[in-house]
Design an enzyme around this catalytic site. Structure first.
Site, PDB file in Angstrom:
ATOM      1  N   ILE A  32       7.006 -20.031 -14.918  1.00 46.88           N
ATOM      2  CA  ILE A  32       7.287 -21.060 -13.921  1.00 46.88           C
ATOM      3  C   ILE A  32       6.062 -21.933 -13.687  1.00 46.88           C
ATOM      4  O   ILE A  32       6.143 -23.156 -13.575  1.00 46.88           O
ATOM      5  CB  ILE A  32       7.734 -20.423 -12.589  1.00 46.88           C
ATOM      6  CG1 ILE A  32       9.027 -19.621 -12.771  1.00 46.88           C
ATOM      7  CG2 ILE A  32       7.903 -21.485 -11.506  1.00 46.88           C
ATOM      8  CD1 ILE A  32      10.246 -20.432 -13.036  1.00 46.88           C
ATOM      9  N   TYR A 181       7.694  -4.642  -6.831  1.00 43.79           N
ATOM     10  CA  TYR A 181       7.593  -6.069  -7.151  1.00 43.79           C
ATOM     11  C   TYR A 181       8.299  -6.898  -6.078  1.00 43.79           C
ATOM     12  O   TYR A 181       7.740  -7.867  -5.552  1.00 43.79           O
ATOM     13  CB  TYR A 181       8.207  -6.366  -8.518  1.00 43.79           C
ATOM     14  CG  TYR A 181       8.316  -7.852  -8.778  1.00 43.79           C
ATOM     15  CD1 TYR A 181       7.189  -8.599  -9.114  1.00 43.79           C
ATOM     16  CD2 TYR A 181       9.542  -8.514  -8.656  1.00 43.79           C
ATOM     17  CE1 TYR A 181       7.282  -9.967  -9.329  1.00 43.79           C
ATOM     18  CE2 TYR A 181       9.637  -9.882  -8.868  1.00 43.79           C
ATOM     19  CZ  TYR A 181       8.512 -10.598  -9.199  1.00 43.79           C
ATOM     20  OH  TYR A 181       8.602 -11.953  -9.395  1.00 43.79           O
ATOM     21  N   LYS A 185       6.629  -9.738  -3.459  1.00 40.85           N
ATOM     22  CA  LYS A 185       7.079 -11.117  -3.294  1.00 40.85           C
ATOM     23  C   LYS A 185       7.540 -11.373  -1.861  1.00 40.85           C
ATOM     24  O   LYS A 185       7.331 -12.463  -1.320  1.00 40.85           O
ATOM     25  CB  LYS A 185       8.199 -11.422  -4.285  1.00 40.85           C
ATOM     26  CG  LYS A 185       7.802 -11.301  -5.744  1.00 40.85           C
ATOM     27  CD  LYS A 185       6.604 -12.165  -6.110  1.00 40.85           C
ATOM     28  CE  LYS A 185       6.915 -13.641  -6.125  1.00 40.85           C
ATOM     29  NZ  LYS A 185       5.762 -14.459  -6.603  1.00 40.85           N
TER      30      LYS A 185
END
Length: 321
Positions: A32, A181, A185
């Protein structure tokens, strides 16, 4: 103007020119982050790629220059897993101001065992959240020197189904990679919203915005050799998923809008229009568990303790943050 009408006016393939602004994109050499850097470069922005690897940064810059004539690019050596290196990296950047930073770089592990940063923090929480938290402290003077600085934190759709365990933020008792994970985030996103509340409380000109790419698959991502090459077989296998998700070029759209759109406000969440998974960017409601101030306050305190950072993060203020 409503977010719907703003979305119709915003052309994701031709964002407005922002000639001369300076934007740091952490992890801008791949994924990204690469497409965020490419799209920003096309608007005249000076893009600083924060990357541990000079070779990968050089490859990314070559790929961007092959598509964007006259792209203005720089590399900033940056290792978010090594907190002690961040101040020196910023001090050596040669920048006198920063119009925006995109907190994008991240680590995603699929399998055990649990890994740690050089500072002894769980790798994903330490890199994805703590690294960006500490980096913000050292970037604060540069962001405050810009007319209207922005901190854009890149979250994840995976954070919607997770909840923080601040009694065990580093997953020392029950480590599950995908959950860790998602929580890292979520911590980033909670930080982004809390940062804006604190900046507003002291009248800062800096805004904090959160954006996420939705569902972004490699197989639906256009090739950018040598940074990324999508083989025909991978594209064919990913094609059915294109009804629900998208590639990483499109996944960058909400992030780029969060950086450039003058109508974006601090504390907002931006993501893809269709179920939050694909499509042009729109402003989304902030989920309640991301807007919980008691959780955010506790996360802030924990993050300060783990990074050795002052709670004010170095932003000029009229009162203590």
């Amino acid at each position: 103007m409503s977010s719907v009408s703003k979305s119709r006016a915003w052309d994701v393939r031709r964002p407005p020119s922002d000639e001369g602004k300076v934007v740091l994109v952490t992890g801008g050499n791949a994924g990204i982050g690469y497409f965020v850097a490419e799209q920003l470069a096309a608007t005249g922005v000076v893009v600083v790629l924060g990357s541990r690897s000079a070779a990968k940064a050089d490859a990314a810059m070559a790929a961007i220059r092959s598509r964007v004539a006259g792209a203005r690019l720089r590399h900033l050596p940056l290792d978010l897993a090594d907190l002690s290196s961040l101040k020196a990296a910023v001090d050596g950047s040669g920048l006198d101001r920063l119009d925006a930073v995109v907190h994008n770089a991240g680590v995603a592990l699929d399998d055990p065992p649990r890994q740690e940063t050089p500072d002894g923090h769980e790798l994903m929480f330490g890199t994805n959240h703590l690294g960006h938290f500490a980096l913000t402290r050292w970037l604060a003077p540069l962001l405050s020197a810009a007319p209207a600085g922005r901190v854009v934190t890149v979250g994840s759709f995976a954070a919607r189904s997770e909840r923080l365990d601040l009694d065990d933020p580093q997953s020392t008792r029950d480590y599950r990679p995908k959950r860790s994970y998602g929580r890292s985030k979520l911590a980033q996103m909670c930080f982004g919203f809390e940062l804006d509340r604190r900046l507003r409380a002291v009248g800062s000109s800096v805004l904090s915005v959160v954006a996420h790419p939705g569902g972004a698959l490699d197989g639906l991502t256009p090739s950018r050799p040598p940074v990324h090459v999508t083989k025909p077989g991978a594209r064919l296998r990913a094609w059915p998923a294109g009804l629900l998700v998208q590639g990483k070029e499109a996944g960058a759209w909400p992030v780029v809008r969060a950086v450039l759109d003058p109508d974006v406000r601090g504390g907002e969440l931006w993501g893809p229009r269709v179920f939050g998974l694909r499509g042009i960017p729109r402003r989304e409601p902030v989920p309640s568990h991301m807007a919980d101030r008691s959780v955010a306050t506790r996360l802030w305190t924990v993050s300060c303790e783990l990074t050795g950072t002052d709670s004010r993060l170095g932003f000029p203020s009229r009162q203590a943050l």
